[in-house]
Design an enzyme around this catalytic site. Structure first.
Site, PDB file in Angstrom:
ATOM      1  CG  HIS A   1      19.445 -19.633 -31.461  1.00  0.00           C
ATOM      2  ND1 HIS A   1      20.683 -18.940 -31.232  1.00  0.00           N
ATOM      3  CD2 HIS A   1      19.746 -20.619 -32.247  1.00  0.00           C
ATOM      4  CE1 HIS A   1      21.665 -19.534 -31.849  1.00  0.00           C
ATOM      5  NE2 HIS A   1      21.221 -20.541 -32.487  1.00  0.00           N
TER       6      HIS A   1
ATOM      7  CB  SER B   1      23.823 -22.276 -32.674  1.00  0.00           C
ATOM      8  OG  SER B   1      23.764 -21.432 -33.777  1.00  0.00           O
TER       9      SER B   1
ATOM     10  CG  ASP C   1       3.899 -22.876 -40.704  1.00  0.00           C
ATOM     11  OD1 ASP C   1       3.470 -23.439 -41.862  1.00  0.00           O
ATOM     12  OD2 ASP C   1       3.188 -22.863 -39.702  1.00  0.00           O
TER      13      ASP C   1
ATOM     14  CG  ASP D   1      21.601 -16.265 -29.730  1.00  0.00           C
ATOM     15  OD1 ASP D   1      20.732 -16.574 -30.294  1.00  0.00           O
ATOM     16  OD2 ASP D   1      22.636 -17.052 -29.597  1.00  0.00           O
TER      17      ASP D   1
END
Length: 564
Positions: free
Chosen positions: A292, A465, A243, A65
């Site tokens: 993540h 995920s 962004d 990851d």
């Protein structure tokens, strides 16, 4: 997050407000029981009651990851520590080629401590890698070998997709408008709330005094509702997400005419097209933005007995972090070497919550998956979030081992399920990829509460995920309590024990208005249930060595040096 899906809804942010109903407490809904709690969770309490008389064996789960926060209060005690490595001495104590790999390894860095955080998508890399070789040339495929034909056809596909992105510039314009509006409303809310950082929940509770403040509140809450953002998200997190989306879209626009920088060569400096050049990187598994990977790790194994934060699926698990996924598409070489590192260092389950539409060095990844298969290691992979049928759309990595002309028997692909209490009430997540052949099972992947970087932070994220680590946690649980079962038997127990709906009960096919039975969306036709899976696992007899034998890969790792 689904901010990029709001482009067509942007006018709503200017003209409408929305009412927000009181939400259920979604924390840990994925662990609940469908019958007792009326949530489509995995029945974890029943699972542990069933296993109460059994003694577990510790299992290592590798998480390939973006990295992990090694200081997190709910993770620090469940992280894998390399037993043969002395921390911080600058030596390769165990002789595996990786210096100070205490928590795992970071394939996205260099020995000077510099790290790759962002990169472009694989499609762009493929397009410019072969552009000089194929663009504007007279190509005779009859004179090409198989590798050259495959590269040419892959380049044609990439070129077509890049040049046909006619809406990219318009979408970029709308995204910049959205960001400008967000900044304007953010400034007003900061002024009136007297807070630099605030959550969506803070805004819901706030009563503005001015007309401008009320408009700013309504605009932000409308954005949150349309994007299905969690109330714990802050203003800074939303702006950062916007962004990132804008940067990604700008890259797509620029890719039509300009080759991107070679970020990998600038930082990592390996000989990328040589698979045997594998001892690169560094030991910093917290590099870049580990959000993540930290969230994924918590779903699998956040400490269950410390009465803080949240509970992971599996106890008696150690998380090995292998950092190989930047913001942008991962590299095939890093993934292949990450899988091999995990196998060689004792992982029995590998979670892979990433994916892409191009895989130019797929043979390297195939060889690594086959190597894991030969060593009895189970791989769990997220299906992806494009609401596409991956039976007919390219999605990598996958279980089709082209180099071996076979299908991996140790590979589970996971789609994301939801619940009738969440969002629009669809049981299949609206963003989830699906496929009656390629997707094996659905598991909870919407509004999943787990660990976030910062030492003691938690929050909600969603995606396949998040669904994959729920399955990886159950797989680890089975391997812990039934250690003599093979990877193939664990896969069998998970897939054959799913909760199925009657064929008369239809669900919405992601990305369409069609309603179909679940069996049309995944091969098992159902939803992960840990309780049923361990009950089935308990009935299985360990395979004999002959039954469980997987041949060690006979194909030597080959370098792909065409147009190096």
């Amino acid at each position: 997050m689904k901010l990029k899906m709001l482009l067509g809804c942007l006018p709503v942010l200017f003209f409408f407000s929305t009412l927000f109903a009181q939400q259920h407490d979604m924390k840990g809904w994925q662990l609940l029981d469908p019958a007792k709690d009326s949530f489509y969770g995995i029945s974890l309490n029943n699972t542990y009651q069933f296993l109460a008389s059994k003694k577990p064996k510790q299992v290592v789960v590798a998480v390939i990851d973006s990295g992990v926060d090694t200081t997190h209060e709910d993770l620090k005690n469940v992280l894998w520590h390399n037993p043969k490595e002395i921390p911080g001495n600058g030596k390769d104590d165990d002789g595996n080629g990786y210096v100070d790999d205490v928590y795992g390894w970071n394939f996205l860095g260099n020995e000077n401590g510099e790290n790759l955080s962002k990169d472009v998508d694989e499609r762009t890399r493929v397009y410019y890698r072969f552009k000089n070789q194929f663009s504007g040339k007279s190509i005779d495929e009859d004179t090409m070998n198989e590798l050259e034909k495959e590269q040419y056809n892959t380049w044609l596909k990439a070129a077509s997709e890049i040049q046909s992105g006619g809406n990219d510039q318009t979408e970029l314009m709308y995204m910049n408008m959205m960001l400008k509006l967000m900044h304007k409303n953010d400034k007003k809310l900061q002024d009136e709330m007297q807070k630099k950082v605030y959550s969506i929940d803070d805004v819901e509770q706030f009563a503005p005094k001015s007309t401008e403040g009320k408009q700013a509140k309504f605009a932000l809450l409308t954005l949150a509702k349309l994007a299905e953002l969690d109330n714990s998200m802050t203003n800074t997190e939303i702006i950062n997400e916007l962004d990132d989306e804008i940067e990604s879209k700008q890259q797509s626009v620029d890719a039509k005419t300009t080759a991107p920088p070679n970020y990998r060569a600038q930082i990592i400096g390996d000989d990328y097209y040589n698979i045997n050049d594998r001892y690169y990187g560094n030991s910093d598994v917290m590099a870049g933005d580990p959000m993540h990977g930290t969230h994924v790790s918590g779903i699998i194994a956040a400490q269950r007995d410390n009465n803080i934060g949240m509970q992971g699926v599996a106890n008696d698990v150690k998380i090995m972090m292998i950092r190989a996924v930047p913001q942008g598409d991962e590299y095939d070489k890093d993934i292949a070497l990450a899988i091999k590192y995990a196998v060689d260092n004792g992982a029995k389950v590998i979670n892979m919550s990433f994916g892409k539409g191009y895989s130019p060095e797929k043979q390297w990844v195939d060889e690594a998956v086959r190597y894991a298969e030969s060593k009895d290691v189970l791989i769990v992979h997220a299906a992806g979030n494009e609401a596409e049928d991956i039976d007919s759309t390219d999605n990598y990595p996958n279980s089709d081992l082209k180099a071996f002309h076979t299908t991996a028997t140790n590979f589970i692909t996971v789609g994301a399920s939801s619940d009738k209490h969440i969002g629009s009430g669809n049981i299949i997540a609206s963003f989830s990829n699906y496929g009656a052949g390629e997707v094996n099972v659905f598991a909870p992947g919407v509004k999943i509460y787990s660990t976030l970087p910062g030492g003691n932070r938690y929050g909600f994220l969603q995606g396949t995920s998040m669904a994959a680590p729920v399955v990886a946690g159950v797989a680890a649980l089975i391997r812990s309590y039934f250690p003599d079962l093979s990877a193939q038997q664990v896969k069998y127990a998970i897939e054959k024990s799913v909760v199925q709906l009657p064929d008369s009960v239809l669900v919405q096919e992601p990305g369409t208005n069609k309603t179909v039975p679940v069996k049309d969306l995944c091969s098992s036709g159902g939803f992960l249930n840990a309780y049923a899976a361990v009950q089935l696992a308990a009935t299985l007899k360990p395979e004999t060595p002959a039954q469980n034998k997987q041949d060690t890969p006979k194909i030597k790792l080959q370098n792909n040096i065409t147009n190096k």
